[in-house]
Design an enzyme around this catalytic site. Structure first.
Site, PDB file in Angstrom:
ATOM      1  N   LEU A 129       0.867  -1.171   0.000  1.00  0.00           N
ATOM      2  CA  LEU A 129       0.000   0.000   0.000  1.00  0.00           C
ATOM      3  C   LEU A 129       0.904   1.220   0.000  1.00  0.00           C
ATOM      4  O   LEU A 129       1.955   1.224   0.656  1.00  0.00           O
ATOM      5  CB  LEU A 129      -0.896   0.039   1.244  1.00  0.00           C
ATOM      6  CG  LEU A 129      -2.069  -0.939   1.322  1.00  0.00           C
ATOM      7  CD1 LEU A 129      -2.800  -0.747   2.656  1.00  0.00           C
ATOM      8  CD2 LEU A 129      -3.032  -0.766   0.160  1.00  0.00           C
ATOM      9  N   ASP A 130       0.502   2.261  -0.726  1.00  0.00           N
ATOM     10  CA  ASP A 130       1.262   3.500  -0.693  1.00  0.00           C
ATOM     11  C   ASP A 130       1.356   4.006   0.738  1.00  0.00           C
ATOM     12  O   ASP A 130       0.451   3.793   1.550  1.00  0.00           O
ATOM     13  CB  ASP A 130       0.591   4.574  -1.554  1.00  0.00           C
ATOM     14  CG  ASP A 130       0.552   4.202  -3.028  1.00  0.00           C
ATOM     15  OD1 ASP A 130       1.379   3.377  -3.441  1.00  0.00           O
ATOM     16  OD2 ASP A 130      -0.302   4.756  -3.739  1.00  0.00           O
ATOM     17  N   ARG A 131       2.418   4.711   1.012  1.00  0.00           N
ATOM     18  CA  ARG A 131       2.619   5.258   2.361  1.00  0.00           C
ATOM     19  C   ARG A 131       1.408   6.041   2.882  1.00  0.00           C
ATOM     20  O   ARG A 131       0.977   5.837   4.016  1.00  0.00           O
ATOM     21  CB  ARG A 131       3.869   6.141   2.357  1.00  0.00           C
ATOM     22  CG  ARG A 131       4.157   6.823   3.675  1.00  0.00           C
ATOM     23  CD  ARG A 131       5.420   7.646   3.566  1.00  0.00           C
ATOM     24  NE  ARG A 131       5.781   8.278   4.810  1.00  0.00           N
ATOM     25  CZ  ARG A 131       6.922   8.932   5.004  1.00  0.00           C
ATOM     26  NH1 ARG A 131       7.792   9.030   4.027  1.00  0.00           N
ATOM     27  NH2 ARG A 131       7.180   9.477   6.173  1.00  0.00           N
TER      28      ARG A 131
END
Length: 266
Positions: free
Chosen positions: A66-68
């Protein structure tokens, strides 16, 4: 070991556990937390992989990302063998993913976005990167109109969108919605600064409003399909209540589906 745990984990636990058994574990990742160490993560001290390893007292193996700035469901294997099976399922698009996003404008009731996307890994100029097929199905769940002028219009409209990516390109949902004309609020790279600033300064919501709330996949050992649902964090839940969208806040849930039923449905 118990097969499932609620998200109300003990006070010493750092990451909320949505599901756990002897083969895998799913957590509800907070927004702003990196999944693992990276050369670009200067000054960061907290990472999901290391935090979960210490929390469980055993090694964990990430099988997707997942993106930050994105919050929500993140799945880990508890052995290399299970990691290989789950990674293969993600690569072959056999995992169903559901996201909720708050976007600028009145989004379409339903749409299928199939804009090809170039990879964004930073290793080469974008023009040299091949365009890869990417498909996202979106659906508007609700909307709100605020009596404030954020850009050139006297009112500001925002929509709650459900997104189901059928492929797994980097920043796929963020880029697809932005290209369709409905950028996600809080997206510093693909969004709109004036709307991001309005949510940050006036609505006390400084984060990317994108959350992974659902995962469905065939369990690599048990003969059944596992459906997981995670709730929203505090910032998004409060915003949903403020906009009258509280009915769309998902509950943490675990559901099993027999193999024969799952095959018949698909």
């Amino acid at each position: 070991m118990a097969e499932s745990l609620s998200e109300a984990t003990p006070s010493k636990a750092v990451l909320p556990i949505v599901y756990r058994d002897e083969d895998l574990v799913a957590v509800n990742k907070p927004a702003g937390m990196l999944v693992h160490r990276s050369p670009l993560a200067h000054g960061e001290t907290r990472f999901v992989v290391q935090t979960l390893r210490d929390q469980l007292g055993q090694r964990v193996y990430p099988v997707h990302r997942l993106d930050r700035p994105t919050s929500g469901l993140l799945l880990f294997a508890l052995s290399p063998q299970i990691a290989a099976r789950l990674s293969e399922a993600f690569c072959e698009h056999r995992v169903e993913k559901r996201y909720l996003a708050v976007v600028r404008g009145l989004g379409p009731e339903r749409d299928r976005l199939d804009y090809a996307l170039r990879e964004e890994d930073g290793s080469r100029p974008k023009a040299e990167m091949p365009a890869m097929a990417a498909v996202t199905e979106i659906r508007r769940l609700d909307s709100v109109e605020l009596p404030v002028q954020v850009d050139r219009y006297p009112q500001a409209r925002y929509s709650l969108m459900e997104a189901r990516p059928l492929t797994g390109r980097r920043h796929q949902i963020r880029r697809h919605l932005s290209r369709r004309g409905y950028p996600i609020i809080g997206d510093a790279k693909h969004g709109k600064g004036n709307h991001n600033r309005f949510f940050r300064e006036r609505l006390d919501c400084p984060r990317l409003l994108l959350a992974a709330v659902g995962l469905s996949f065939h369990h690599p050992v048990k003969r059944a399909r596992l459906h997981l649902s995670a709730t929203l964090d505090g910032d998004m839940s409060k915003l949903f209540e403020r906009f009258g969208w509280a009915g769309h806040v998902p509950s943490a849930a675990i559901r099993w589906e027999d193999d024969e039923v799952a095959c018949a449905r698909t």
